[in-house]
Each structure stands twice: as structure tokens, then as C-alpha cells.
Write an enzyme that holds these catalytic residues in place. Structure first.
Site, PDB file in Angstrom:
ATOM      1  N   ARG A  17      -1.403 -27.409  43.724  1.00  0.00           N
ATOM      2  CA  ARG A  17      -1.224 -27.883  42.346  1.00  0.00           C
ATOM      3  C   ARG A  17       0.117 -27.435  41.769  1.00  0.00           C
ATOM      4  NH1 ARG A  17      -2.766 -31.982  41.086  1.00  0.00           N
ATOM      5  NH2 ARG A  17      -2.673 -31.560  38.853  1.00  0.00           N
ATOM      6  N   ASP A  39       4.641 -26.137  54.055  1.00  0.00           N
ATOM      7  CA  ASP A  39       3.182 -26.063  54.003  1.00  0.00           C
ATOM      8  C   ASP A  39       2.634 -26.370  55.389  1.00  0.00           C
ATOM      9  OD1 ASP A  39       0.358 -26.469  53.543  1.00  0.00           O
ATOM     10  OD2 ASP A  39       0.852 -26.618  51.421  1.00  0.00           O
ATOM     11  N   CYS A 156      -0.222 -18.403  33.932  1.00  0.00           N
ATOM     12  CA  CYS A 156      -0.116 -19.431  32.896  1.00  0.00           C
ATOM     13  C   CYS A 156      -0.622 -18.893  31.555  1.00  0.00           C
ATOM     14  CB  CYS A 156      -0.888 -20.681  33.297  1.00  0.00           C
ATOM     15  SG  CYS A 156      -2.634 -20.385  33.719  1.00  0.00           S
ATOM     16  N   HIS A 183     -10.589 -21.781  29.665  1.00  0.00           N
ATOM     17  CA  HIS A 183      -9.664 -22.195  30.723  1.00  0.00           C
ATOM     18  C   HIS A 183     -10.209 -23.355  31.542  1.00  0.00           C
ATOM     19  CE1 HIS A 183      -6.721 -21.938  33.929  1.00  0.00           C
ATOM     20  NE2 HIS A 183      -6.092 -20.984  33.266  1.00  0.00           N
ATOM     21  N   ARG A 240     -14.289 -20.279  32.151  1.00  0.00           N
ATOM     22  CA  ARG A 240     -13.899 -21.491  32.873  1.00  0.00           C
ATOM     23  C   ARG A 240     -14.801 -22.642  32.422  1.00  0.00           C
ATOM     24  NH1 ARG A 240     -10.753 -20.781  37.505  1.00  0.00           N
ATOM     25  NH2 ARG A 240      -9.455 -18.930  37.214  1.00  0.00           N
TER      26      ARG A 240
END
Length: 341
Positions: A17, A39, A156, A183, A240
């Protein structure tokens, strides 16, 4: 906007992400570019597909193709590596200035410094470090950078809370505070109930689809590392929730100086329009989370959602796109640190 005559050349390790969004943010910025991605778990064609199509941020507007061992993003060629060991990634061959370390694995100086063996000049960890690697938050303590080669862009949530806390502490003094971040879901959560990753936090193994899940976070305590005067004065937790993106910080604090809600809002608005423009935002509209998808600010004060019990006790509400805002700050940090050499 931070500027530097030569665009900083970014390499990305871990095309998840944050890795993919850092690439979008860098390619959008005139003072940055991406020259390589590593990756080992992605086929290059699948990497191109994942970059092009995004369920939250939409389809990338430019052409995305594969050209041999490179991704071709419009006119930009991005070399694609597949090394498991960071020391084996040939960053030097493509002139990487800064590596965005976004695998979530190499989160200490000892582990991340392997990128330097491949020729990178600097590594920016896209997570809070697991050791004493220095953390920098743009707009808060980035000017304390002294040429360190391994640094962290913090989290973040710290990027949302710290600019807000800086303004509030400088203007009114924060005696103490508790933070809750509501979140959005992240990739380490499970779609259906199952064993929690790591096995320690049992609640983390519950389905992200239909639950609000209490979780721990070090984001509030980390503010004390980037603003030393607040060390030990803030702590917090996360909940969450089943949304794909955008989170909300709820900071309940006691101030040293007496101040009204209007004075707090005025101070934040002044900073948002001045020294922290582009990092701190301000709105007094009746907004909801979806209104902030793809907002590049680190933190946006929701003036109409804040509460004030008395002149010393306040609840401050701020929104943040936990993906896009954070990715933009990592690019800004790469640009700034490169400009200091």
C-alpha cells in the site's frame, strides 16, 4: 512546496500500500522521481497492475506498462528488482538517493543499513522504528535532521497528531492528553476471524469487516520523541474500524493556559494558512471520513466536531488520509533530506 534543483531519486523496497502510493506521490511531485522498485514477491506484470488499479485512490491516470525489466509509467522508467536481501539490491546502479523502506520488516538501523551496501545514500523507514533510529515529522522536527543515513518517517498517526500538538503546545501548553485514533483497516488485519498475526493480540485476529477493534498504538507516545517537551505527557490507543481509508484522531487534553475553543481553532487555522500550510489543514464544514480520501495533508482539524468542557479541558478532532497524506510526507522528507547535502 519544498524545492530542490535536482529531483531526489527514490527507490522503493516493498511494493505494498505505502510503497505504491509513495510512487504515485513522488511522480506527482516536480522535485522527486522514482528510479527503482524492489519486491521479491511480485511478478513485474502484477506489480504494474497493482500500481495502475487502486480500490481507494482510483485508476492511475497515466500509461502503465512493462518494458523488459522496468515499469514504464508514462515517460518514466522504473527498474524492477526482486532481491530478498536489501544488500543485494543494486540501488547504486540507478543512482538512488533515498530508499523508501516499506516492507515492514527492516525497521531498525541495523537491518535497514543493508540498503547502503547496495549503493543507496539514505534509507527512510515508512514505520515507527523498533530501535532508536531518529524519527522526523515534516513541519515538526524535520529541521533537526543532521545528515543521518537511516531515519524514520514515524507513523501516519504520529504525522497527524504531532503537527497539531506542536501548535497547541506552543500556544497554550499541553499539560497532559489522551489520544484515540479511529483508524481505517490496514493490510495486517484479517477479513474473517482467524489466528492473529504474531499471536499476541487476540482481538487483532477478529474480522475487520464487521467489528470495531480496540488496538494498541505507540503513536501518541512517539510525539514525545519528536517534541521532547511532550515526552511522557501523551499516550493513546486505536480503534480499528471497517473502512478502507481515512482515520480520525481524537485528542482530549488539559492545557496550561486558559483558552476558549475559538482561540484554539484560530491558532490552528493560522498555522494551517501559514507555517504549516500543506501539512496542517482546517475545516468547519460538516464532513465525514470519505471527504478526505486522497487529501495530502497530514492532519485536518474538524472545527465543528471539537468539544470544550472548560477553558482548560478540550477535545480536538482531526482527520487524516492515513495512506495518501503519509506517503506525501515521506516524499517531502526525502526531498528535504536530499536538499541538505
Amino acid at each position: 512546496m519544498l524545492t530542490d534543483k535536482t529531483p531526489v531519486k527514490i527507490g522503493i523496497n516493498g511494493f505494498g500500500r505505502i510503497g505504491r502510493l509513495v510512487m504515485r506521490a513522488a511522480l506527482d511531485h516536480p522535485d522527486a522521481t522514482v528510479v527503482a522498485v524492489n519486491d521479491p514477491f511480485l511478478d513485474i506484470n502484477y506489480a504494474a497492475y497493482q500500481f495502475k488499479y487502486d480500490s481507494v485512490h482510483g485508476t492511475y491516470p497515466g500509461d502503465v506498462t512493462v518494458d523488459g525489466d522496468s515499469l514504464a509509467i508514462g515517460d518514466v522508467k522504473v527498474k524492477f528488482f526482486s532481491a530478498r536481501n536489501p544488500a543485494d539490491i543494486k540501488w547504486g546502479e540507478v543512482g538512488v538517493d533515498a530508499v523508501c523502506e516499506s516492507t515492514g520488516v527492516f525497521t531498525t538501523t541495523e537491518k535497514a543499513k543493508a540498503h547502503l551496501e547496495g549503493g543507496a545514500k539514505r534509507v527512510i523507514i515508512s514505520a515507527p522504528p523498533k530501535d532508536d533510529t531518529p524519527m522526523f515529522v515534516m513541519g515538526v522536527n524535520h529541521k533537526n535532521f543532521k545528515g543521518e543515513t537511516i531515519i524514520s518517517n514515524a507513523s501516519c498517526t504520529t504525522n497527524c497528531l504531532a503537527p497539531l500538538a506542536k501548535v497547541l503546545h506552543e500556544k497554550f501548553g499541553i499539560v497532559e492528553g489522551l489520544m484515540t485514533t479511529i483508524h481505517a483497516a490496514t493490510a495486517n488485519q484479517l477479513v474473517v476471524d482467524g489466528p492473529a498475526k504474531g499471536g499476541k493480540d487476540w482481538r487483532a485476529g477478529r474480522s475487520v469487516l464487521g467489528n470495531c477493534i480496540p488496538a494498541s498504538t505507540g503513536a501518541a507516545k512517539a510525539v514525545g520523541k519528536v517534541i521532547p517537551e511532550l515526552n511522557g505527557k501523551l499516550t493513546g490507543m486505536a480503534v480499528r474500524v471497517p473502512t478502507a481509508d481515512v482515520s480520525m484522531v481524537d485528542l482530549t487534553m488539559r492545557t496550561e493556559k486558559a483558552c476558549t475553543g475559538d482561540e484554539i481553532k484560530a491558532a490552528v487555522k493560522e498555522a494551517a494558512e501559514g507555517e504549516l500550510k500543506g501539512i496542517l489543514g482546517y475545516t468547519d464544514l460538516p464532513v465525514v471520513s470519505q471527504d478526505f480520501v486522497h487529501d495530502s495533508h497530514s492532519s485536518i482539524l474538524d472545527a465543528s466536531a471539537c468539544l470544550h468542557l472548560n477553558d482548560h479541558f478540550h477535545k480536538i478532532i482531526a482527520w487524516y488520509d492515513n495512506e495518501w497524506g503519509y506517503s506525501n510526507r515521506l516524499v517531502d522528507l526525502a526531498i528535504y533530506t536530499n536538499s541538505q547535502e
